[in-house]
Scaffold this active site. Structure first.
Site, PDB file in Angstrom:
ATOM      1  N   GLY A   1       2.282  -5.328   6.610  1.00 14.61           N
ATOM      2  CA  GLY A   1       3.457  -4.703   7.211  1.00 14.61           C
ATOM      3  C   GLY A   1       3.109  -3.920   8.460  1.00 14.61           C
ATOM      4  O   GLY A   1       3.789  -4.013   9.488  1.00 14.61           O
ATOM      5  N   THR A   2       2.035  -3.141   8.387  1.00 13.52           N
ATOM      6  CA  THR A   2       1.578  -2.368   9.549  1.00 13.52           C
ATOM      7  C   THR A   2       1.200  -3.295  10.693  1.00 13.52           C
ATOM      8  O   THR A   2       1.577  -3.084  11.850  1.00 13.52           O
ATOM      9  CB  THR A   2       0.370  -1.494   9.161  1.00 13.52           C
TER      10      THR A   2
ATOM     11  N   CYS B   1       2.985   6.659  10.901  1.00 13.21           N
ATOM     12  CA  CYS B   1       1.894   7.553  10.493  1.00 13.21           C
ATOM     13  C   CYS B   1       1.394   8.362  11.686  1.00 13.21           C
ATOM     14  O   CYS B   1       1.144   9.569  11.581  1.00 13.21           O
ATOM     15  CB  CYS B   1       0.757   6.761   9.862  1.00 13.21           C
TER      16      CYS B   1
ATOM     17  N   ALA C   1      -4.722  -0.848   6.997  1.00  9.27           N
ATOM     18  CA  ALA C   1      -3.543  -1.452   7.628  1.00  9.27           C
ATOM     19  C   ALA C   1      -3.195  -2.750   6.919  1.00  9.27           C
ATOM     20  O   ALA C   1      -3.891  -3.756   7.063  1.00  9.27           O
ATOM     21  CB  ALA C   1      -3.808  -1.708   9.105  1.00  9.27           C
TER      22      ALA C   1
ATOM     23  N   ASN D   1      -3.653   7.751   7.068  1.00  6.86           N
ATOM     24  CA  ASN D   1      -2.434   7.269   7.715  1.00  6.86           C
ATOM     25  C   ASN D   1      -1.358   6.931   6.694  1.00  6.86           C
ATOM     26  O   ASN D   1      -0.170   7.166   6.929  1.00  6.86           O
ATOM     27  CB  ASN D   1      -2.733   6.050   8.590  1.00  6.86           C
TER      28      ASN D   1
ATOM     29  N   ASN E   1       0.812  -1.221   0.000  1.00  5.86           N
ATOM     30  CA  ASN E   1       0.000   0.000   0.000  1.00  5.86           C
ATOM     31  C   ASN E   1       0.842   1.265   0.000  1.00  5.86           C
ATOM     32  O   ASN E   1       0.632   2.181  -0.797  1.00  5.86           O
ATOM     33  CB  ASN E   1      -0.920   0.012   1.225  1.00  5.86           C
TER      34      ASN E   1
END
EC number: 1.2.1.10
Length: 316
Positions: free
Chosen positions: A166-167, A131, A163, A289, A13
């Site tokens: 990775g987040t 973020c 999200a 974010n 993303n």
């Protein structure tokens, strides 16, 4: 003026949104290579459709490409663990390369453009915090330039759909990195960060709450400082805004509040409520974010590249 060529590691993303921003708005930067590890990823497919060279073989694949010889900047949008390895490999192959770290790894100094970019223009590796950090640390810094800040706590609420893996894998690193940056960049004596993944449907925009406990100071001066800082952030994140007026509460000496691990506090409590709307370059507008991270990273690299151009002109 020669544009500096960049590669993005991580075709998820954040990486894909950043690629689109560079292609549309790059002034000193030119998109050269998109790097991923999943040959079927949407980010790599989109990069190919937009005429960008790609590899699905990670950093190793990037360094074997002919384009690597001309790369001046690398944005890493992978994960904290992967970034440590990526930076080491890149630096061994090209010691002078500039790396913009969008993971919580924090090998280099924390960078929040409106607060401390000028001090980090010549760093080889800078970390974009998180973020939540990019949204809230400017507000902490806005208070700390008026009054001494003893404690700052932020709560970042983001849409669950925004999200990615990775987040989600870096939640612990998110809280640790943001807390440290609240102190080192924001100027707070002690910082705390909380992230909330909001599963609401339809998805809600990113919301951030900032609580700052400081010495007593002019409320008008603090409010003015916050408004000025918000306008500075809006210069590169147009969807960043104060959701309502800044709230103040005087905590008297005879009725202090007890902060665990810090002790009793009296002074001024400042509450700031923020909303971040994304530019919807890749994901919908609720993903503010992601937008604030990619916008901050782009602003950082653009100013670095501009400084490199000015330095080259001065020595020519």
């Amino acid at each position: 003026m020669r544009k500096r060529k960049v590669a993005i590691i991580g075709s998820g993303n954040i990486g894909t949104d950043l690629m689109i921003k560079i292609l549309r708005h790059g002034q000193h930067l030119e998109m050269a290579v998109m790097v991923g590890i999943d040959p079927q990823s949407d980010g790599l497919a989109r990069a190919r459709r937009m005429g960008v060279a790609t590899t699905h073989e990670g950093v190793g694949g990037l360094m074997q490409m002919a384009e690597f010889a001309d790369i001046d900047f690398v944005f890493d949008a992978t994960s904290a663990g992967a970034h440590i390895k990526n930076d080491a490999a890149l630096r061994e192959a090209k010691p002078g390369i500039r790396v913009i770290d969008l993971t919580p790894a924090a090998i280099g100094p924390y960078c929040v453009p409106v607060v401390n970019l000028a001090a980090n223009l010549h760093q080889g590796n800078v970390n974009m915090v998180t973020c939540g950090g990019q949204a809230t640390i400017p507000m902490v810094a806005a208070v700390s330039r008026v009054a001494k800040v003893h404690y700052a706590e932020i709560v970042a609420s983001i849409a669950s759909q925004s999200a990615g893996p990775g987040t989600r894998a870096n939640i612990d690193e998110f809280t640790e990195t943001t807390s440290q940056a609240i102190e080192k960049v924001g100027g707070a004596g002690k910082g705390k960060a909380i992230i909330v993944l909001n599963p609401a449907e339809p998805p809600l925009m990113m919301r951030d709450t900032v609580y700052v406990l400081s010495e007593l100071a002019s409320q008008e001066a603090i409010a003015a400082s916050i408004a000025e800082m918000a306008a500075a952030v809006q210069a590169y994140v147009p969807g960043y805004r104060l959701k309502q007026q800044v709230q103040f509460e005087v905590i008297p000496e005879d009725k202090p509040v007890n902060l665990p691990g810090i002790g009793c506090f009296s002074g001024l409590k400042t509450a700031v409520y923020l909303e971040v709307e994304g530019a919807a370059h890749y994901l919908p507008a609720y993903a503010g974010n992601l937008d604030i991270m990619t916008s901050a990273a782009l602003a950082t690299a653009e100013q670095m590249a501009g400084a490199m151009h000015s330095a080259a002109g001065a020595t020519a």
